[in-house]
Design a protein around this motif. Structure first.
Motif, PDB file in Angstrom:
ATOM      1  N   ILE A 103      34.635 -69.178   0.966  1.00 17.88           N
ATOM      2  CA  ILE A 103      35.222 -67.898   0.530  1.00 17.88           C
ATOM      3  C   ILE A 103      34.234 -66.745   0.755  1.00 17.88           C
ATOM      4  CG2 ILE A 103      36.030 -66.618  -1.515  1.00 17.88           C
ATOM      5  CD1 ILE A 103      37.113 -69.414  -2.498  1.00 17.88           C
ATOM      6  N   THR A 104      32.973 -66.972   0.357  1.00 14.12           N
ATOM      7  CA  THR A 104      31.944 -65.933   0.538  1.00 14.12           C
ATOM      8  C   THR A 104      31.776 -65.582   2.014  1.00 14.12           C
ATOM      9  OG1 THR A 104      30.822 -66.987  -1.308  1.00 14.12           O
ATOM     10  CG2 THR A 104      29.581 -65.294  -0.139  1.00 14.12           C
ATOM     11  N   PHE A 105      31.751 -66.629   2.841  1.00 15.49           N
ATOM     12  CA  PHE A 105      31.594 -66.455   4.283  1.00 15.49           C
ATOM     13  C   PHE A 105      32.746 -65.621   4.854  1.00 15.49           C
ATOM     14  CE2 PHE A 105      31.214 -67.597   8.720  1.00 15.49           C
ATOM     15  CZ  PHE A 105      29.889 -67.951   8.899  1.00 15.49           C
ATOM     16  N   LEU A 106      33.976 -65.955   4.418  1.00 14.97           N
ATOM     17  CA  LEU A 106      35.161 -65.238   4.900  1.00 14.97           C
ATOM     18  C   LEU A 106      35.139 -63.776   4.458  1.00 14.97           C
ATOM     19  CD1 LEU A 106      38.001 -67.882   4.341  1.00 14.97           C
ATOM     20  CD2 LEU A 106      37.234 -66.948   6.534  1.00 14.97           C
ATOM     21  N   VAL A 107      34.820 -63.564   3.183  1.00 15.34           N
ATOM     22  CA  VAL A 107      34.787 -62.190   2.648  1.00 15.34           C
ATOM     23  C   VAL A 107      33.710 -61.369   3.369  1.00 15.34           C
ATOM     24  CG1 VAL A 107      34.283 -60.806   0.589  1.00 15.34           C
ATOM     25  CG2 VAL A 107      35.746 -62.816   0.401  1.00 15.34           C
ATOM     26  N   ALA A 108      32.531 -61.976   3.538  1.00 13.22           N
ATOM     27  CA  ALA A 108      31.425 -61.268   4.205  1.00 13.22           C
ATOM     28  C   ALA A 108      31.813 -60.918   5.642  1.00 13.22           C
ATOM     29  CB  ALA A 108      30.167 -62.127   4.183  1.00 13.22           C
ATOM     30  N   SER A 109      32.472 -61.870   6.333  1.00 17.29           N
ATOM     31  CA  SER A 109      32.887 -61.629   7.719  1.00 17.29           C
ATOM     32  C   SER A 109      33.898 -60.494   7.800  1.00 17.29           C
ATOM     33  CB  SER A 109      33.501 -62.898   8.319  1.00 17.29           C
ATOM     34  OG  SER A 109      32.553 -63.919   8.346  1.00 17.29           O
ATOM     35  N   ILE A 110      34.840 -60.485   6.847  1.00 16.21           N
ATOM     36  CA  ILE A 110      35.869 -59.428   6.841  1.00 16.21           C
ATOM     37  C   ILE A 110      35.226 -58.061   6.581  1.00 16.21           C
ATOM     38  CG2 ILE A 110      37.875 -58.544   5.551  1.00 16.21           C
ATOM     39  CD1 ILE A 110      38.769 -61.523   5.322  1.00 16.21           C
ATOM     40  N   ILE A 111      34.265 -58.044   5.639  1.00 15.74           N
ATOM     41  CA  ILE A 111      33.575 -56.780   5.327  1.00 15.74           C
ATOM     42  C   ILE A 111      32.812 -56.271   6.560  1.00 15.74           C
ATOM     43  CG2 ILE A 111      31.684 -55.749   3.963  1.00 15.74           C
ATOM     44  CD1 ILE A 111      32.635 -57.576   1.634  1.00 15.74           C
ATOM     45  N   LEU A 112      32.146 -57.190   7.251  1.00 18.71           N
ATOM     46  CA  LEU A 112      31.314 -56.789   8.403  1.00 18.71           C
ATOM     47  C   LEU A 112      32.151 -56.457   9.640  1.00 18.71           C
ATOM     48  CD1 LEU A 112      28.343 -59.304   8.052  1.00 18.71           C
ATOM     49  CD2 LEU A 112      28.234 -56.828   7.765  1.00 18.71           C
ATOM     50  N   LYS A 113      33.184 -57.295   9.888  1.00 19.26           N
ATOM     51  CA  LYS A 113      33.942 -57.136  11.145  1.00 19.26           C
ATOM     52  C   LYS A 113      35.311 -56.498  10.965  1.00 19.26           C
ATOM     53  CE  LYS A 113      31.744 -61.184  13.232  1.00 19.26           C
ATOM     54  NZ  LYS A 113      31.948 -62.597  13.569  1.00 19.26           N
ATOM     55  N   GLY A 114      35.762 -56.379   9.735  1.00 25.00           N
ATOM     56  CA  GLY A 114      37.086 -55.828   9.485  1.00 25.00           C
ATOM     57  C   GLY A 114      38.149 -56.915   9.434  1.00 25.00           C
ATOM     58  N   ILE A 115      39.338 -56.534   8.968  1.00 29.68           N
ATOM     59  CA  ILE A 115      40.437 -57.504   8.860  1.00 29.68           C
ATOM     60  C   ILE A 115      40.930 -57.865  10.264  1.00 29.68           C
ATOM     61  CG2 ILE A 115      42.811 -57.833   7.987  1.00 29.68           C
ATOM     62  CD1 ILE A 115      41.990 -55.779   5.750  1.00 29.68           C
ATOM     63  N   PRO A 116      41.128 -59.180  10.535  1.00 30.96           N
ATOM     64  CA  PRO A 116      41.571 -59.593  11.874  1.00 30.96           C
ATOM     65  C   PRO A 116      42.895 -58.940  12.268  1.00 30.96           C
ATOM     66  CG  PRO A 116      41.204 -61.500  10.444  1.00 30.96           C
ATOM     67  CD  PRO A 116      40.955 -60.315   9.623  1.00 30.96           C
ATOM     68  N   ALA A 117      42.952 -58.413  13.492  1.00 27.48           N
ATOM     69  CA  ALA A 117      44.148 -57.682  13.941  1.00 27.48           C
ATOM     70  C   ALA A 117      45.198 -58.625  14.512  1.00 27.48           C
ATOM     71  CB  ALA A 117      43.756 -56.648  14.989  1.00 27.48           C
TER      72      ALA A 117
END
Lengths: 157, 78
Positions: A103-117
């Motif tokens: 969950i942390t990994f996913l949240v961090a990735s979304i914060i850094l890269k944005g929500i997948p388009a």
């Protein structure tokens, strides 16, 4: 205590042996830090990727990975897991920790890269995250299993 | 510095275990009292780890034994 393959490099005198082990460990840690910094500096976006930087990174992975592998397989991580119940409980804890990591990994990735388009971006996000979490779970599970086995052998008769 | 410890003989290791049981202590309880893990106590009792002199003294004090009583190897033992 079982001797290691490195024993042949160490003096027989136990005081000197212990000192030498400290010196070797200090040197390994300093080398790991230096390699990590070098790999970071040479691979920053500004300079692009570099072969020497990659080599330094791989060397860093080897240095830390070797310690991790030996530590995991020696069964000394979970020193108090002896009974079947505590073993099962710890297994659940490991699973929970891995899920929290995911969950942390996913949240961090979304914060850094944005929500997948699109689907591809979503898979790019989920793939490495799930793989890392599964790896984390199995690695901890191996360590737990080895520790449990070792502790059972040392249990009160 | 480490205790004089017969790693191959069962006698020295058994003495620690006998003394511990005599004091009605479990491995966990002894481990807590001397500040190590249960695994370490298990390894010492099985003769798979040679404790430092400091740890030997701590174990001896906790079990109210002398170092001789716990760790000295008699001729008859070997």
């Amino acid at each position: 205590m079982d001797k290691s393959w490195i024993s042949f490099l160490l003096p027989d005198d136990e005081y000197k042996e212990k000192k030498m082990l400290y010196f070797m460990a200090e040197s390994a840690v300093l080398l790991a830090v230096a390699l990590f910094i070098y790999a970071l500096i040479t691979n920053v976006e500004l300079y692009g990727s570099s072969e020497t930087g990659t080599l330094a990174g791989l060397s860093f992975v080897f240095l830390t990975g070797y310690v991790l592998v030996r530590y995991t397989f020696s069964g000394i991580e979970y020193t108090d897991i002896v009974g079947h119940n505590s073993y099962q409980k710890e297994k659940k804890t490991i699973l929970f920790r891995s899920l929290m990591f995911l969950i942390t990994f996913l949240v961090a990735s979304i914060i850094l890269k944005g929500i997948p388009a699109d689907m591809e971006e979503l898979l790019d996000l989920l793939g490495p995250s799930i793989l890392a979490a599964v790896f984390m779970y199995f690695w901890n599970y191996i360590s737990l299993k080895r520790s449990y086995q070792k502790n059972k052998d040392l249990l009160d008769d | 510095m480490q205790c004089i410890f017969d790693m191959d003989g069962e006698h020295v290791n058994n003495r620690i275990k006998i003394a511990r049981v005599g004091k009605s202590l479990t491995q966990v309880q002894l481990a807590k009292k001397v500040g190590v893990t249960r695994q370490t106590i298990g390894l010492i009792e099985k003769g798979q780890y040679n404790p430092s002199l400091q740890l030997c003294i701590s174990i001896a004090k906790t079990l109210e034994k002398t170092l001789d009583e716990l760790f000295w190897e008699d001729q008859n033992d070997g």
